[in-house]
Scaffold this active site. Structure first.
Site, PDB file in Angstrom:
ATOM      1  N   CYS A 154       6.349  -2.580   9.413  1.00 53.77           N
ATOM      2  CA  CYS A 154       7.295  -3.576   8.996  1.00 53.77           C
ATOM      3  C   CYS A 154       7.515  -4.063  10.477  1.00 53.77           C
ATOM      4  CB  CYS A 154       8.628  -3.040   8.261  1.00 53.77           C
ATOM      5  SG  CYS A 154       9.943  -4.211   7.962  1.00 53.77           S
ATOM      6  N   SER A 190       5.021  -5.243  -1.940  1.00 58.01           N
ATOM      7  CA  SER A 190       6.475  -4.594  -1.771  1.00 58.01           C
ATOM      8  C   SER A 190       7.523  -5.611  -1.154  1.00 58.01           C
ATOM      9  CB  SER A 190       6.347  -3.391  -0.809  1.00 58.01           C
ATOM     10  OG  SER A 190       7.784  -2.977  -0.336  1.00 58.01           O
ATOM     11  N   GLY A 216      -1.022 -13.939   2.099  1.00 59.74           N
ATOM     12  CA  GLY A 216      -1.158 -15.506   1.565  1.00 59.74           C
ATOM     13  C   GLY A 216      -1.928 -15.621   0.300  1.00 59.74           C
ATOM     14  N   SER A 273      13.711 -11.448   7.632  1.00 61.96           N
ATOM     15  CA  SER A 273      14.138 -10.460   8.539  1.00 61.96           C
ATOM     16  C   SER A 273      14.960  -9.698   7.822  1.00 61.96           C
ATOM     17  CB  SER A 273      14.972 -11.107   9.745  1.00 61.96           C
ATOM     18  OG  SER A 273      15.842 -10.339  10.292  1.00 61.96           O
ATOM     19  N   LYS A 288       0.087   1.580   4.617  1.00 59.17           N
ATOM     20  CA  LYS A 288       0.203   0.091   4.910  1.00 59.17           C
ATOM     21  C   LYS A 288       0.156  -0.216   6.184  1.00 59.17           C
ATOM     22  CE  LYS A 288       2.617  -4.360   3.317  1.00 59.17           C
ATOM     23  NZ  LYS A 288       3.548  -4.695   2.342  1.00 59.17           N
ATOM     24  N   THR A 301       4.462 -13.309  -1.426  1.00 60.76           N
ATOM     25  CA  THR A 301       5.191 -14.291  -1.077  1.00 60.76           C
ATOM     26  C   THR A 301       4.865 -15.460  -2.221  1.00 60.76           C
ATOM     27  OG1 THR A 301       5.300 -13.981   1.193  1.00 60.76           O
ATOM     28  CG2 THR A 301       5.921 -16.345   0.714  1.00 60.76           C
TER      29      THR A 301
HETATM   30  C1  LIG Z   1      10.921 -10.921   1.527  1.00 62.00           C
HETATM   31  C2  LIG Z   1      10.019 -10.026   2.129  1.00 62.00           C
HETATM   32  C3  LIG Z   1      10.052  -8.609   1.934  1.00 62.00           C
HETATM   33  C4  LIG Z   1       9.301  -7.695   2.195  1.00 62.00           C
HETATM   34  N1  LIG Z   1       9.655  -6.474   2.166  1.00 62.00           N
HETATM   35  C5  LIG Z   1       8.641  -5.440   2.469  1.00 62.00           C
HETATM   36  C6  LIG Z   1       9.011  -3.997   2.177  1.00 62.00           C
HETATM   37  O1  LIG Z   1       9.915  -3.704   1.810  1.00 62.00           O
HETATM   38  N2  LIG Z   1       8.032  -3.031   2.730  1.00 62.00           N
HETATM   39  C7  LIG Z   1       6.574  -3.515   2.818  1.00 62.00           C
HETATM   40  O2  LIG Z   1       5.674  -2.666   3.394  1.00 62.00           O
HETATM   41  N3  LIG Z   1       6.141  -4.891   2.946  1.00 62.00           N
HETATM   42  C8  LIG Z   1       7.421  -5.725   2.621  1.00 62.00           C
HETATM   43  N4  LIG Z   1       6.926  -6.916   2.669  1.00 62.00           N
HETATM   44  C9  LIG Z   1       5.589  -7.420   3.128  1.00 62.00           C
HETATM   45  C10 LIG Z   1       4.864  -8.022   1.882  1.00 62.00           C
HETATM   46  O3  LIG Z   1       4.722  -6.852   0.943  1.00 62.00           O
HETATM   47  C11 LIG Z   1       3.380  -8.355   2.547  1.00 62.00           C
HETATM   48  O4  LIG Z   1       2.747  -7.359   3.021  1.00 62.00           O
HETATM   49  C12 LIG Z   1       3.269  -9.601   3.200  1.00 62.00           C
HETATM   50  O5  LIG Z   1       4.451 -10.494   2.848  1.00 62.00           O
HETATM   51  C13 LIG Z   1       1.941 -10.403   3.383  1.00 62.00           C
HETATM   52  O6  LIG Z   1       1.688 -10.869   2.028  1.00 62.00           O
HETATM   53  P1  LIG Z   1       2.019 -12.280   1.311  1.00 62.00           P
HETATM   54  O7  LIG Z   1       1.674 -13.299   2.572  1.00 62.00           O
HETATM   55  O8  LIG Z   1       1.227 -12.237   0.433  1.00 62.00           O
HETATM   56  O9  LIG Z   1       3.508 -12.176   1.164  1.00 62.00           O
HETATM   57  C14 LIG Z   1       7.941  -8.041   2.516  1.00 62.00           C
HETATM   58  C15 LIG Z   1       7.755  -9.465   2.437  1.00 62.00           C
HETATM   59  C16 LIG Z   1       8.560 -10.280   2.385  1.00 62.00           C
HETATM   60  C17 LIG Z   1       8.180 -11.828   2.268  1.00 62.00           C
END
Ligand SMILES: Cc1cc2nc3c(=O)[nH]c(=O)nc-3n(C[C@H](O)[C@H](O)[C@H](O)COP(=O)(O)O)c2cc1C
Length: 311
Positions: free
Chosen positions: A136, A28, A250, A77, A171, A272
Site C-alpha cells: 500500500c 481489496s 485496471g 489516499s 500482495k 476500481t
Molecule cells: C479505494 C481503494 C481502496 C483500496 N484499499 C486496499 C486495501 O485496503 N488493501 C489492499 O491490498 N489494496 C487496496 N486497494 C488496491 C486494490 O485492491 C488494487 O490492488 C488496485 O486498485 C489495482 O486494481 P484496479 O486498478 O482494478 O483497482 C485499494 C484500491 C482502491 C481504489
C-alpha cells in the site's frame, strides 16, 4: 447455486489449498465486506472476494480529500481506514460465513509483529486464507516498507507462515526496483500465491484559477491507466516463480482479463471498475464461461495454455 454447478465448463482455480470455482475475484478495498454488494449480484458466482485491509487496531485513515478521479483512473489516499481485526471477527466474519462464499482476508500492519498477531487471530477464528498487503503506497508506516526490501519481506512472510497454517497470498506492487526478486523472495518464504499489483504512487495537482498556488492529492493510482504496468509486472515475475499469480490493475473487460491470463496470471481481481459497474465481476464470470464454451475450451487450463502460445 454458484455458476460452476450449472454447467460442464471447468473454471476451477486452485490457490494453494483453496479451490475456487472460477478465477474472478474482487480486489481489496473496492468491494467492502461483501454484503454491501448483495443487491447487485449473486456473490456465490464469484471466485472469491477479498476484504478491505484489516489491521490489529482500528485505524482512522488519512484526512480528506482521499479520492480524486483522473483520466482513466483514480487516486486514493484512504490510508487503510478500518475497524480492526476484533470488530471484523465479531461483526463482518459472520456475514461472510452466512453468505457461504469463498473469501480472503486482506491484512496490513505497521510492524512484523502486527501482521503476525492479525494472522494468528485470523487462524484462531477459522479463517482459511489471508492476503498480506505489502504494497500500500498511502500509509506512513508499514506495508510498502515491508514489500520492497527482500530481507524484511522474507522475515515477515516466513514468520506469518509459521503463525498461519492456511493459505497465504502476498500482495505486491510496482513501487519497487526489482519486482521479480521480491516475488522470488516471497515464494521462498512460503507464500502460496502472489497477487499484484497494488496501486501505483501518484499525485494530482489542481492549480488555483488565479494561478496562485495549487491543491493536490498524493496517493495510489488505480484503474485502466495502470493496466500496462500491471501486465508487465506479471509477465516479469511469471518467468521466475512457480506459485499461482492473481493479477489485477485496471481490469474492465473480458479482453483485459484474458490479457492477464496470457501474461501468466492464474486468476484475476476486479477493483476500481466495480465503482462504475457494481456487478462487473459477476458479468466477467459469465463472459469468461461463455467465451470458453463458444471457443471450445472445456477447462480453464486449456484456455490459459492457448493464450500463452506466442505467435
Ligand atoms: C479505494 C481503494 C481502496 C483500496 N484499499 C486496499 C486495501 O485496503 N488493501 C489492499 O491490498 N489494496 C487496496 N486497494 C488496491 C486494490 O485492491 C488494487 O490492488 C488496485 O486498485 C489495482 O486494481 P484496479 O486498478 O482494478 O483497482 C485499494 C484500491 C482502491 C481504489
Amino acid at each position: 447455486m454458484g455458476v460452476e454447478s450449472q454447467n460442464t465448463t471447468d473454471m476451477s482455480t486452485p490457490i494453494g489449498l483453496l479451490m475456487l470455482g472460477n478465477p474472478v475475484l474482487t480486489a481489496s478495498g473496492t468491494f467492502g465486506y461483501s454484503n454491501e454488494y448483495e443487491e447487485f449480484l449473486s456473490l456465490k458466482n464469484l471466485g472469491a472476494i477479498i476484504t478491505k485491509g484489516i489491521t490489529l487496531n482500528p485505524k482512522k485513515g488519512n484526512p480528506q480529500p482521499r479520492i480524486k478521479e483522473v483520466p482513466n483512473g483514480l487516486i486514493n489516499s484512504i490510508g487503510l481506514e478500518n475497524f480492526g481485526i476484533h470488530e471484523f471477527i465479531d461483526k463482518k466474519l459472520p456475514v461472510l460465513r452466512d453468505n457461504d462464499i469463498e473469501f480472503i482476508v486482506n491484512i496490513a500492519g505497521e510492524s512484523i509483529d502486527e501482521y503476525k498477531k492479525v494472522a494468528s487471530t485470523c487462524r484462531e477464528s477459522g479463517i482459511e486464507a489471508i492476503e498480506l498487503n505489502l504494497s500500500c503506497p498511502n500509509v506512513d508506516k508499514g506495508c510498502l516498507e515491508f514489500g520492497r526490501d527482500e530481507e524484511t519481506l522474507y522475515k515477515l512472510v516466513s514468520e506469518v507462515r509459521e503463525s498461519f497454517s492456511g493459505v497465504v497470498v502476498v500482495k505486491l506492487g510496482s513501487n519497487v526496483s526489482f519486482p521479480e526478486k521480491i516475488a522470488v523472495t516471497a515464494q521462498k518464504a512460503g507464500a502460496d500465491a502472489i497477487s499484484a499489483i497494488n496501486t501505483v504512487k501518484a499525485m494530482n495537482l489542481s492549480l488555483n484559477p488565479d494561478y496562485k498556488g495549487y491543491k493536490f492529492i498524493k496517493g495510489g493510482l488505480s484503474g485502466p491507466c495502470i493496466k500496462p504496468i500491471a501486465l508487465n509486472f506479471i509477465y516479469e515475475i511469471k518467468k521466475r516463480i512457480s506459485i499461482p499469480i492473481i493479477g489485477m490493475g485496471g481490469i474492465m473487460t473480458l479482453t483485459d482479463m484474458l490479457e492477464f491470463l496470457a501474461v501468466g496470471a492464474d486468476a484475476v481481481q476486479v477493483g476500481t471498475a466495480t465503482f462504475t459497474d457494481p456487478n462487473l465481476s459477476e458479468k466477467l464470470v459469465f463472459e469468461l464461461k461463455n467465451f470458453m464454451e463458444t471457443n471450445g475450451f472445456s477447462n480453464i487450463n486449456e484456455l490459459k495454455h492457448s493464450l500463452r502460445t506466442r505467435t
